[in-house]
Enzyme design. Structure first.
Site, short mmCIF file in Angstrom:
data_model
loop_
_atom_site.label_atom_id
_atom_site.label_comp_id
_atom_site.label_asym_id
_atom_site.label_seq_id
_atom_site.Cartn_x
_atom_site.Cartn_y
_atom_site.Cartn_z
N HIS A 45 0.78 -1.23 0.00
CA HIS A 45 0.00 0.00 0.00
C HIS A 45 0.82 1.29 0.00
O HIS A 45 0.46 2.24 -0.70
CB HIS A 45 -0.96 0.00 1.19
CG HIS A 45 -1.99 -1.09 1.14
ND1 HIS A 45 -3.01 -1.11 0.21
CD2 HIS A 45 -2.13 -2.21 1.89
CE1 HIS A 45 -3.75 -2.20 0.40
NE2 HIS A 45 -3.24 -2.88 1.40
N GLU B 154 -7.57 -13.45 2.29
CA GLU B 154 -8.27 -12.17 2.44
C GLU B 154 -9.58 -12.13 1.66
O GLU B 154 -10.13 -11.06 1.43
CB GLU B 154 -7.37 -11.03 1.97
CG GLU B 154 -6.03 -10.97 2.71
CD GLU B 154 -5.11 -9.91 2.17
OE1 GLU B 154 -4.83 -8.95 2.91
OE2 GLU B 154 -4.66 -10.03 1.01
N ASP C 292 -9.73 -7.00 4.83
CA ASP C 292 -10.07 -7.29 3.44
C ASP C 292 -11.18 -8.33 3.35
O ASP C 292 -12.06 -8.25 2.49
CB ASP C 292 -8.84 -7.78 2.68
CG ASP C 292 -7.90 -6.65 2.32
OD1 ASP C 292 -8.29 -5.78 1.53
OD2 ASP C 292 -6.77 -6.62 2.84
#
Length: 302
Positions: free
Chosen positions: A91, A194, A220
């Site tokens: 990220h 996830e 997630d």
């Protein structure tokens, strides 16, 4: 000596270049190539990765996600008594060069180092491995084929597709002659579940040879289940609890991203690896918390 090396090189012409180079640098041939003018570095002690795998069997281990792509932050964290740190490459606005500096800062610590990959791109995986990280976390593993591809990218031919590079940080820049033969033992592979697809395929993912830890990502997964921002929602919590039990039954160590309040419950279920927050979140909480307390105390009457 020279005749044997020439014979090996000649027989390798028709092979994939990486496979040929691996054979050329392996075992007897490697010793013949490097024995003159170079110092062999013995590997008498267990690596961080090997030690960490043993520790997971002994009790829960706690780590932080590192979301600030900065050398100085990592240097500060290295003195903190966590068992491991996860450098987030998925990220943040980071690069392999920045990650390199973070690993250098973390080297002063006894903690295990992990990189959370942005993708399974072979080039990205290869460069992270060449940095000498102790473990990789592959995000969003949905099928056994995803897991197999991940493992393959971490292994040298003929078992995988990782390219061979001698002059990299992982090999001590050519000084560690044992790296090629011991790289398998020096790495922890974590697959992140996830999604509901990953949960559906969990047994097959767990059965994938080379997977070391099965890790669950509640945030997630909650979004996948239509509960964004609610990882503690009953349906999400139930799905994760079921996944933990199934992964444990399959014989895999289990990890999870967890708040402090949920650790007891997860330990009881058999979870042994915890990411308990991120340094970015802790930083924001501390900075904003102090400002809020000061405002409430000294400006409430204004």
């Amino acid at each position: 000596g020279e005749a044997d090396i020439g014979k090996t090189a000649k027989s390798s012409i028709s092979e994939h270049p990486t496979t040929a180079l691996y054979k050329l640098l392996s075992h007897t041939n490697r010793d013949m190539i490097f024995k003159v003018g170079f110092r062999r570095v013995p590997r008498e002690m267990a690596s961080n990765a090997e030690s960490f795998k043993d520790l997971l069997m002994a009790g829960p281990r706690f780590g932080l996600n590192c979301a600030i792509p900065a050398l100085h932050t990592m240097e500060i964290l290295a003195k903190s008594p966590y068992d491991f740190f996860v450098i987030d490459a998925e990220h943040p606005a980071t690069s392999v060069s920045i990650i390199h500096t973070q690993l250098m800062a973390l080297a002063a610590s006894g903690a295990a180092s992990f990189i959370k990959l942005s993708s399974l791109d072979p080039s990205m995986v290869r460069r992270c491995l060449d940095l000498g990280v102790d473990g990789l976390m592959a995000a969003d593993i949905n099928t056994a084929e995803d897991a197999r591809q991940f493992v393959s990218r971490t292994r040298y031919p003929p078992r995988g597709i990782r390219g061979v590079a001698g002059a990299v940080r992982a090999t001590g820049y050519t000084r560690d002659r044992t790296y090629l033969e011991s790289a398998e033992q020096r790495l922890i592979r974590c697959v992140l579940i996830e999604s509901t697809s990953g949960l559906d395929q969990l047994e097959a993912i767990c059965a994938t040879e080379g997977v070391d830890v099965v890790f669950f990502g509640p945030a997630d997964l909650a979004a996948q289940m239509g509960q964004p921002g609610r990882p503690g929602a009953p349906a999400v919590a139930s799905a994760i609890e079921d996944g933990i039990k199934r992964a444990s039954k399959a014989g895999r160590p289990v990890g999870i991203v967890s708040g402090e309040a949920d650790i007891d419950r997860y330990v009881a279920l058999g979870v042994s690896m915890f990411v308990v927050g991120s340094e970015l979140t802790l930083f924001v909480q501390a900075v904003d918390g102090l400002a809020d307390r000061l405002r409430k105390k000294y400006r409430s009457a204004v």
